[in-house]
Design a protein around this motif. Structure first.
Motif, PDB file in Angstrom:
ATOM      1  N   HIS A  70       0.856  -1.200   0.000  1.00 16.41           N
ATOM      2  CA  HIS A  70       0.000   0.000   0.000  1.00 16.41           C
ATOM      3  C   HIS A  70       0.883   1.237   0.000  1.00 16.41           C
ATOM      4  N   HIS A  72       1.747   5.307  -2.228  1.00 19.63           N
ATOM      5  CA  HIS A  72       1.282   6.361  -3.143  1.00 19.63           C
ATOM      6  C   HIS A  72       2.473   7.035  -3.808  1.00 19.63           C
ATOM      7  N   ASP A 437       2.300   2.829   3.131  1.00 19.15           N
ATOM      8  CA  ASP A 437       1.407   3.962   2.878  1.00 19.15           C
ATOM      9  C   ASP A 437       2.218   5.239   2.640  1.00 19.15           C
TER      10      ASP A 437
HETATM   11 ZN   LIG Z   1      -3.033   5.130   1.590  1.00 18.63          ZN
END
Ligand SMILES: [Zn+2]
Length: 543
Positions: A70, A72, A437
């Motif tokens: 996960h 970005h 994340d």
């Molecule tokens: Zn996220």
């Protein structure tokens, strides 16, 4: 043709039968980007031809390359510009950093920043006018560390045409005072995007170059694959531009396309048309949705409201609509990944997933992202429905010993003690996958591994340990980044060192399973390969 041989290695294959063991084999041969053979040095070296690149591992430990489940990288590279507010927990230090940045910038230029801590605003409240004395009339637009809340000043609001009358199809909000004037707090991404969309952008190649650098940095910590959790057309354009750059896309990326609650059926159809869009190393395979926001911001969905009376509602105005689009994407062959920090969100998403006809989908498991607090019943239901818990134990870094941090204070003691239940999910027979994340937390996979094992700040033995019973073993943590992460993608050709699987590999100066996690964070990854191509290499390794 065998293009690469790595020999004289300790090998952790991470296959089911030998999870805990170093296998007797010491060498790997790679052909056509795949693992061709695993065996003893003499046997494998006999495959060498003139063109074969030969790496002497000198006793280092070879593992499958790590998968960050996960993150970005594209959004993060466009969002992590300007001031890094990390570690600033009081308003004065935030103000000083903004003043310093303003003094560097020309008149009227945007002051941007990221990684803000909610703690700095605990007494004064989240307001843009805290900084009016130091911006010199420049627009100010910054994001909190979790990327769920933005903060802007009145100049930025004016430039972007945000006046407080905006409405959203979901629980996003431009927060206003009693007289309707925006306070500067922008709750959730659709709200803060209105302001950030007004910030001038550079060309696609520029962002692509920044993303490439970021992915190479991740590869230096053993990462060979990742899932992008916020995909849209701009993401795909950026990845295409990246594949055209010298060096191309270094790691393997799965892209989850982002469905917003307000999106209509034609938007659903457009995303379905993008399923399996791919480049050399990226592929669209997943849909990302949010069932709630974040606990710290009062936007999560909890069984009972938090101590401020918030976090009692889903992010969607209609959860029936959520179920409807989940079904449509499932039938189209997408994997589903739904963000849920709160326990009620986890319970609801689990129920929706368990109603989907398994024979109609792609066969890859559906996933929930974050799962920061769960009841025993939520854990049991999740496991029974065979839903993957995609978790990030390093997000505990904002917690404090006495539960005084905003996250724990809002949950109260009992729910805060049911935090990041990775071990409970495993013990109940469920699946986990681990990730960072980034840019929410550090993308260095060694830090993620260490947090999963320690549940405290690595390198700081004096810092508090949160729920010690939930600590993972070294093998479990590595599985969470390798084979289990691959299974969470429905991929049996990733995450292990097995003939026929992709030659995505990481060579460690010390065994990442046995090394003390406090030392693991500084343990060099000597070599990383994706499809047999060396994408990271330190000087210690000769080839
Ligand atoms: Zn996220």
């Amino acid at each position: 043709m065998v293009e690469l041989i790595i020999h004289n290695a300790r090998i952790r294959t991470m296959t089911a039968a030998s999870d805990a063991a170093i296998v007797a084999d010491t060498a790997v041969a790679v052909a056509g980007g795949m693992i061709h053979a695993v065996g003893g040095d003499a046997e494998i070296l006999s495959h060498a031809r003139d063109e074969t690149r030969i790496v002497d591992a000198a006793g280092a430990t070879l593992t499958p390359g790590l998968i960050d489940s996960h993150c970005h990288p594209v959004l993060g590279c466009s969002a992590t510009v300007g001031i890094d507010f990390g570690g600033m927990v009081d308003l004065e230090s935030v103000r000083a950093a903004i003043a310093e940045e303003a003094s560097r910038l020309g008149a009227g230029e945007w002051i941007l920043g990221w990684n803000l801590d909610y703690k700095a605003f605990e007494t004064a409240g989240i307001r843009g006018d805290h900084f009016d004395g130091v911006t010199g009339g420049r627009p100010l637009a910054v994001r909190f560390f979790d990327m769920h809340t933005g903060l802007a000043n009145s100049v930025a609001m004016e430039r972007s045409g945000v006046d407080g009358t905006e409405t959203f199809a979901d629980a996003s909000e431009v927060v206003v005072d009693e007289d309707g004037t925006p306070t500067g707090e922008l709750r959730e991404i659709p709200a803060y995007s209105l302001v950030f969309d007004a910030v001038p952008q550079g060309p696609a190649e520029e962002l692509a170059g920044t993303v490439q650098t970021k992915l190479l940095e991740m590869a230096a910590s053993g990462v060979t694959g990742a899932t992008i959790m916020d995909g849209d057309r701009k993401t795909l354009t950026t990845l295409q531009a990246l594949e055209e750059l010298p060096g191309g896309l270094p790691v393997r990326l799965q892209v989850a396309l982002w469905h917003h609650p307000g999106d209509d059926d034609s938007a659903v159809a457009q995303r379905i048309a993008l399923l399996s869009s791919s480049g050399r190393r990226f592929r669209v395979s997943m849909i990302k949705m949010f069932i709630d926001g974040v606990i710290d911001g009062g936007t999560a969905w909890l069984h009972q409201p938090d101590t401020h009376g918030e976090s009692a509602e889903p992010f969607w105005p209609s959860v029936d609509r959520y179920a409807e689009v989940a079904e449509a994407y499932h039938r189209a062959g997408f994997q589903l990944a739904t963000h849920s920090c709160g326990d009620a969100g986890v319970a609801h998403v689990t129920e929706v997933y368990s109603r989907l006809d398994p024979s109609a989908g792609s066969g890859a498991p559906h996933r929930i992202e974050h799962l920061e607090t769960m009841t025993d019943h939520d854990v049991d239901s999740l496991v029974e429905a065979d839903v993957v818990a995609s978790m990030q134990p390093l997000h505990m870094q904002w917690r404090e010993a006495q539960g005084t941090d905003p996250w724990a204070a809002r949950l109260g003691e009992e729910r805060a003690s049911r935090a990041w239940r990775v071990k409970d999910v495993l013990t109940a027979g469920g699946r986990i996958a681990l990730g960072s994340d980034w840019p929410v937390a550090e993308s260095d996979a060694r830090i993620g591994l260490a947090w999963a094992r320690l549940r405290r700040r690595p390198g700081h033995p004096e810092s508090p340990v949160f729920e010690p019973a939930q600590r993972l073993t070294g093998v479990e943590a590595l599985l969470g980044y390798t084979r289990w992460a691959a299974e969470a993608l429905g991929r049996d050709d990733l995450g292990t060192i097995t003939p026929g699987s992709q030659a995505d590999l990481a060579l460690w100066a010390a065994d990442p399973v046995e090394t003390d996690p406090d030392e693991l964070i500084a343990t060099p990854v000597l070599l990383t390969t994706v499809a047999g191509e060396i994408i990271h290499q330190t000087q210690e390794v000769t080839s």
